[in-house]
Write an enzyme that holds these catalytic residues in place. Structure first.
Site, PDB file in Angstrom:
ATOM      1  N   ARG A  86       0.820  -1.220   0.000  1.00  0.00           N
ATOM      2  CA  ARG A  86       0.000   0.000   0.000  1.00  0.00           C
ATOM      3  C   ARG A  86       0.854   1.271   0.000  1.00  0.00           C
ATOM      4  O   ARG A  86       0.467   2.291  -0.541  1.00  0.00           O
ATOM      5  CB  ARG A  86      -0.894   0.008   1.245  1.00  0.00           C
ATOM      6  CG  ARG A  86      -2.115  -0.865   1.059  1.00  0.00           C
ATOM      7  CD  ARG A  86      -3.009  -0.750   2.239  1.00  0.00           C
ATOM      8  NE  ARG A  86      -2.236  -0.955   3.472  1.00  0.00           N
ATOM      9  CZ  ARG A  86      -2.753  -1.027   4.686  1.00  0.00           C
ATOM     10  NH1 ARG A  86      -4.043  -0.893   4.850  1.00  0.00           N
ATOM     11  NH2 ARG A  86      -2.000  -1.230   5.755  1.00  0.00           N
ATOM     12  N   LYS A 125       4.912 -18.145   6.921  1.00  0.00           N
ATOM     13  CA  LYS A 125       4.234 -18.532   8.149  1.00  0.00           C
ATOM     14  C   LYS A 125       3.712 -17.281   8.867  1.00  0.00           C
ATOM     15  O   LYS A 125       4.238 -16.204   8.592  1.00  0.00           O
ATOM     16  CB  LYS A 125       5.156 -19.361   9.015  1.00  0.00           C
ATOM     17  CG  LYS A 125       6.182 -18.559   9.838  1.00  0.00           C
ATOM     18  CD  LYS A 125       6.963 -19.462  10.714  1.00  0.00           C
ATOM     19  CE  LYS A 125       6.941 -19.041  12.135  1.00  0.00           C
ATOM     20  NZ  LYS A 125       7.713 -17.918  12.550  1.00  0.00           N
ATOM     21  N   ASP A 135       9.000 -22.712   5.023  1.00  0.00           N
ATOM     22  CA  ASP A 135       9.486 -22.873   6.396  1.00  0.00           C
ATOM     23  C   ASP A 135      10.998 -22.766   6.253  1.00  0.00           C
ATOM     24  O   ASP A 135      11.643 -23.676   5.720  1.00  0.00           O
ATOM     25  CB  ASP A 135       9.096 -24.245   6.959  1.00  0.00           C
ATOM     26  CG  ASP A 135       9.553 -24.415   8.402  1.00  0.00           C
ATOM     27  OD1 ASP A 135      10.721 -24.084   8.700  1.00  0.00           O
ATOM     28  OD2 ASP A 135       8.749 -24.857   9.231  1.00  0.00           O
ATOM     29  N   HIS A 136      11.562 -21.630   6.691  1.00  0.00           N
ATOM     30  CA  HIS A 136      12.956 -21.383   6.302  1.00  0.00           C
ATOM     31  C   HIS A 136      13.921 -22.396   6.909  1.00  0.00           C
ATOM     32  O   HIS A 136      15.033 -22.552   6.434  1.00  0.00           O
ATOM     33  CB  HIS A 136      13.370 -19.935   6.581  1.00  0.00           C
ATOM     34  CG  HIS A 136      13.682 -19.638   8.012  1.00  0.00           C
ATOM     35  ND1 HIS A 136      12.715 -19.422   8.956  1.00  0.00           N
ATOM     36  CD2 HIS A 136      14.858 -19.526   8.665  1.00  0.00           C
ATOM     37  CE1 HIS A 136      13.293 -19.185  10.122  1.00  0.00           C
ATOM     38  NE2 HIS A 136      14.594 -19.235   9.969  1.00  0.00           N
ATOM     39  N   LYS A 179      17.715 -24.555   5.281  1.00  0.00           N
ATOM     40  CA  LYS A 179      19.070 -24.548   5.855  1.00  0.00           C
ATOM     41  C   LYS A 179      19.838 -25.768   5.339  1.00  0.00           C
ATOM     42  O   LYS A 179      19.349 -26.893   5.400  1.00  0.00           O
ATOM     43  CB  LYS A 179      18.999 -24.571   7.397  1.00  0.00           C
ATOM     44  CG  LYS A 179      18.447 -23.271   7.987  1.00  0.00           C
ATOM     45  CD  LYS A 179      18.445 -23.312   9.501  1.00  0.00           C
ATOM     46  CE  LYS A 179      17.651 -22.171  10.094  1.00  0.00           C
ATOM     47  NZ  LYS A 179      18.348 -20.901  10.183  1.00  0.00           N
ATOM     48  N   GLU A 194      17.924 -19.323  21.282  1.00  0.00           N
ATOM     49  CA  GLU A 194      18.234 -17.988  20.744  1.00  0.00           C
ATOM     50  C   GLU A 194      18.687 -17.105  21.887  1.00  0.00           C
ATOM     51  O   GLU A 194      18.111 -17.157  22.978  1.00  0.00           O
ATOM     52  CB  GLU A 194      16.996 -17.367  20.114  1.00  0.00           C
ATOM     53  CG  GLU A 194      16.548 -18.075  18.869  1.00  0.00           C
ATOM     54  CD  GLU A 194      15.354 -17.363  18.259  1.00  0.00           C
ATOM     55  OE1 GLU A 194      15.582 -16.417  17.505  1.00  0.00           O
ATOM     56  OE2 GLU A 194      14.226 -17.739  18.569  1.00  0.00           O
ATOM     57  N   ASP A 207       5.390 -20.220  17.417  1.00  0.00           N
ATOM     58  CA  ASP A 207       6.416 -19.527  16.635  1.00  0.00           C
ATOM     59  C   ASP A 207       7.521 -20.472  16.154  1.00  0.00           C
ATOM     60  O   ASP A 207       8.052 -20.305  15.060  1.00  0.00           O
ATOM     61  CB  ASP A 207       7.015 -18.409  17.500  1.00  0.00           C
ATOM     62  CG  ASP A 207       7.947 -17.499  16.730  1.00  0.00           C
ATOM     63  OD1 ASP A 207       7.524 -16.998  15.673  1.00  0.00           O
ATOM     64  OD2 ASP A 207       9.096 -17.283  17.177  1.00  0.00           O
ATOM     65  N   HIS A 234       9.097 -25.076  12.648  1.00  0.00           N
ATOM     66  CA  HIS A 234      10.516 -25.393  12.443  1.00  0.00           C
ATOM     67  C   HIS A 234      10.940 -26.695  13.140  1.00  0.00           C
ATOM     68  O   HIS A 234      11.559 -27.558  12.537  1.00  0.00           O
ATOM     69  CB  HIS A 234      11.402 -24.256  12.950  1.00  0.00           C
ATOM     70  CG  HIS A 234      11.054 -22.915  12.387  1.00  0.00           C
ATOM     71  ND1 HIS A 234      10.635 -22.740  11.094  1.00  0.00           N
ATOM     72  CD2 HIS A 234      11.068 -21.675  12.938  1.00  0.00           C
ATOM     73  CE1 HIS A 234      10.404 -21.452  10.871  1.00  0.00           C
ATOM     74  NE2 HIS A 234      10.655 -20.791  11.977  1.00  0.00           N
ATOM     75  N   LYS A 270      13.802 -18.062  23.907  1.00  0.00           N
ATOM     76  CA  LYS A 270      14.449 -16.766  23.658  1.00  0.00           C
ATOM     77  C   LYS A 270      15.217 -16.384  24.910  1.00  0.00           C
ATOM     78  O   LYS A 270      14.897 -16.822  26.010  1.00  0.00           O
ATOM     79  CB  LYS A 270      13.389 -15.711  23.368  1.00  0.00           C
ATOM     80  CG  LYS A 270      12.560 -16.044  22.128  1.00  0.00           C
ATOM     81  CD  LYS A 270      12.552 -14.911  21.128  1.00  0.00           C
ATOM     82  CE  LYS A 270      11.718 -15.206  19.922  1.00  0.00           C
ATOM     83  NZ  LYS A 270      12.500 -15.349  18.691  1.00  0.00           N
TER      84      LYS A 270
HETATM   85  C1  BG6 Z   1      11.229 -17.314  12.957  1.00  0.00           C
HETATM   86  C2  BG6 Z   1      10.596 -16.934  14.257  1.00  0.00           C
HETATM   87  O1  BG6 Z   1      10.371 -18.108  12.191  1.00  0.00           O
HETATM   88  O2  BG6 Z   1      12.427 -18.039  13.221  1.00  0.00           O
HETATM   89  C3  BG6 Z   1      11.541 -16.093  15.099  1.00  0.00           C
HETATM   90  O3  BG6 Z   1       9.411 -16.202  14.004  1.00  0.00           O
HETATM   91  C4  BG6 Z   1      12.845 -16.822  15.281  1.00  0.00           C
HETATM   92  O4  BG6 Z   1      10.970 -15.779  16.359  1.00  0.00           O
HETATM   93  C5  BG6 Z   1      13.394 -17.300  13.941  1.00  0.00           C
HETATM   94  O5  BG6 Z   1      13.761 -15.901  15.879  1.00  0.00           O
HETATM   95  C6  BG6 Z   1      14.598 -18.197  14.144  1.00  0.00           C
HETATM   96  O6  BG6 Z   1      15.212 -18.432  12.914  1.00  0.00           O
HETATM   97  P1  BG6 Z   1      16.782 -18.699  12.815  1.00  0.00           P
HETATM   98  O7  BG6 Z   1      16.999 -19.015  11.375  1.00  0.00           O
HETATM   99  O8  BG6 Z   1      17.460 -17.443  13.283  1.00  0.00           O
HETATM  100  O9  BG6 Z   1      17.063 -19.847  13.732  1.00  0.00           O
END
Ligand code: BG6
Length: 499
Positions: free
Chosen positions: A47, A146, A175-176, A180, A214, A233, A238, A338
């Site tokens: 937008r 996601k 889903d990243h 990896k 993390e 999350d 993941h 976290k």
């Molecule tokens: C994301 C979460 O999908 O993955 C985040 O929303 C998280 O909260 C992140 O920090 C972690 O990804 P990576 O690749 O840094 O382990």
């Protein structure tokens, strides 16, 4: 590697953070590796009013300042659009036509939804309304970020909405973690070697542990996170995908459906954690104020956007079983959080102890079971821990490390997850994207936990000081054992550990 056919990538929500932090750098990386289609353009859509030039500048924020960027930036265009209004899409069609004529690009389109999830039901419908969902002469694919729903019901609803306008084979749920390199390597380690797979079952494996820690807190995402929490999350997506890769049967071929069928079967075999068992099997925690290296660190409830009385979990540890032939009776332990001491993701396969203590008990058996540590990040690699004779008199055994680090394999940087996944989608390969049925199946497993937490306030949310390894009680989950407390460096254990 193959070069995809000519196409345009359309990013909805292009003025957002994900575009400049992840997507544009990933595309630039593909550009440098000569993996983008020969004729290719990116059209950012959102937008916000912006010119192409302004978009190029904003998009370049996380790119290096060099000549490659100038050439790459010429491929970026921007179109302001009220994405929720179907009449606006005529502007999108016009713009796509102009870009494809100017750059001699066929009308193959990937639509990337990097918008708030409330748009996931609207944009696909608006695209379909003007025929942009029809994959015939040219392909049309849609990538969805996601969260895929916030519980089982909303995930089902989302699938229904998407499938109304696109076929499953056009939908790429990203889903990243699957992008990896080290996650994919779990498949190669397991299925390209004769030595691991015969041991990969309940006869030889005592338990499996997955940690995704993390050191960062919720940063600027308090508003989102407070409605999500670690279970939604990180675990539902993941970590469950990691479980899928670790536990799956060998697929017949490495192709999207074969792979994803095996992941689905793992999820279907997860032994449900019933509501009355949640307190015993799942620990939730929230970080509280502390001092790290002399610095005051805020507690979760003091973060921006977070409710002062929030009971949202920033830490989860859980135990569960996979009820199938291979994994009968093998506990799986997973934890994520976290503001833990360091950033590390790893899978630890604990093999059973030797059946007979030949070398006696006093210093004579390896203190730990044999372990295979698969390090996802950082210091990506694999570590095997086993017992060796301590030199000298007697038969004393000590645990030693045999390690492989990705950094030894090549001087090149490990490709980013988004780069790999975008390239796969450009090629039409959905192997590393989550399929709708398995997303629902993972929610089915998570749902009773969410429900128990929401409806039973007597299930505690344990506070843990920021910078610690989470609530102490999570240690009690592992019968007669303990979590591996990993350092930044894969092999740095039992010694001074820099966090
Ligand atoms: C994301 C979460 O999908 O993955 C985040 O929303 C998280 O909260 C992140 O920090 C972690 O990804 P990576 O690749 O840094 O382990």
């Amino acid at each position: 590697m193959k070069k995809p056919v000519n196409q345009i990538l359309i990013i909805f929500g292009a003025s957002g953070d994900l575009t400049k932090r992840k997507l544009i750098p990933a595309l630039h990386e593909l550009f440098l590796q000569n993996l983008l289609p020969s004729n290719f353009a990116v059209l950012g859509v959102s937008r916000t009013k912006m010119t192409d030039e302004e978009f190029r500048q904003q998009a370049g924020e996380f790119l290096p300042a060099d000549d490659s960027v100038r050439e790459f930036s010429n491929k970026l265009y921007y179109q302001p659009l009220m994405v929720s209004e179907k009449d606006e899409y005529i502007k999108l069609i016009d713009r796509l036509d102009t870009i494809s004529k100017k750059n001699n690009i066929d009308k193959n389109y990937i639509f990337y939804l990097s918008t708030p999830p409330s748009m996931y039901g609207i944009i696909p419908g608006n695209l379909a309304n003007c025929g942009l969902n029809i994959s015939e002469k040219y392909f049309r694919r849609i990538i969805v970020e996601k969260p895929f729903g916030t519980d089982l019901q909303s995930a089902k609803q989302l699938n229904v909405q998407l499938l109304k306008f696109f076929n499953e084979d056009q939908i790429y749920r990203i889903d990243h973690y699957l992008g990896k390199e080290t996650v994919q390597n779990m498949l190669v380690t397991r299925f390209s070697n004769g030595i691991f797979e015969p041991l990969w079952n309940h006869n030889y494996i005592d338990h499996i542990e997955i940690t995704s820690a993390e050191s960062l807190g919720v940063e600027q995402r308090g508003g989102y996170y407070d409605h999500s929490g670690a279970l939604r999350d990180m675990v539902q997506n993941h970590l469950m995908q990691l479980v899928g890769f670790i536990a799956m049967e060998p697929p017949v071929v490495v192709e999207a459906d074969a792979l994803r069928n095996e992941i689905l079967k793992v999820f279907q075999s997860l032994k449900p954690i019933k509501e009355n068992m949640v307190e015993k099997y799942v620990i939730r925690g929230q970080y509280i104020h502390s001092k790290i290296k002399g610095q005051e660190v805020l507690g979760y409830r003091e973060e921006d956007g977070v409710d002062k009385h929030s009971r949202t979990e920033t830490f989860v540890a859980m135990k569960f079983y996979i009820d199938n032939w291979r994994w009968a009776g093998v506990p799986f332990y997973i934890r994520t959080g976290k503001k833990l001491p360091t950033r590390v993701t790893e899978v630890v396969v604990h093999f059973k102890k030797a059946p007979h203590h030949l070398f006696g008990l006093e210093g004579g058996i390896a203190q730990e079971n044999n372990q295979l540590v698969i390090r996802i990040q950082p210091d990506e690699g694999i570590l095997l821990k086993f017992g060796m004779k301590t030199p000298g008199a007697g038969f004393n055994v000590q645990t030693v490390n045999m390690d492989f680090h990705y950094s030894d394999l090549s001087a090149e940087q490990i490709p980013t997850a988004y780069g790999r996944l975008l390239h796969d989608c450009m090629l039409g390969d959905a192997s590393l994207y989550a399929r709708g049925d398995s997303v629902e199946e993972a929610w089915k497993f998570i749902q009773p936990i969410l429900y128990a937490w929401e409806t039973n306030p007597s299930i505690p949310v344990f506070g843990y000081p920021a910078g610690s390894w989470g609530p102490d009680v999570s240690d009690n989950l592992i019968n007669g054992g303990q979590w591996r407390y990993p350092c930044k460096n894969l092999t740095n254990d039992g010694t001074y550990c820099e966090l």
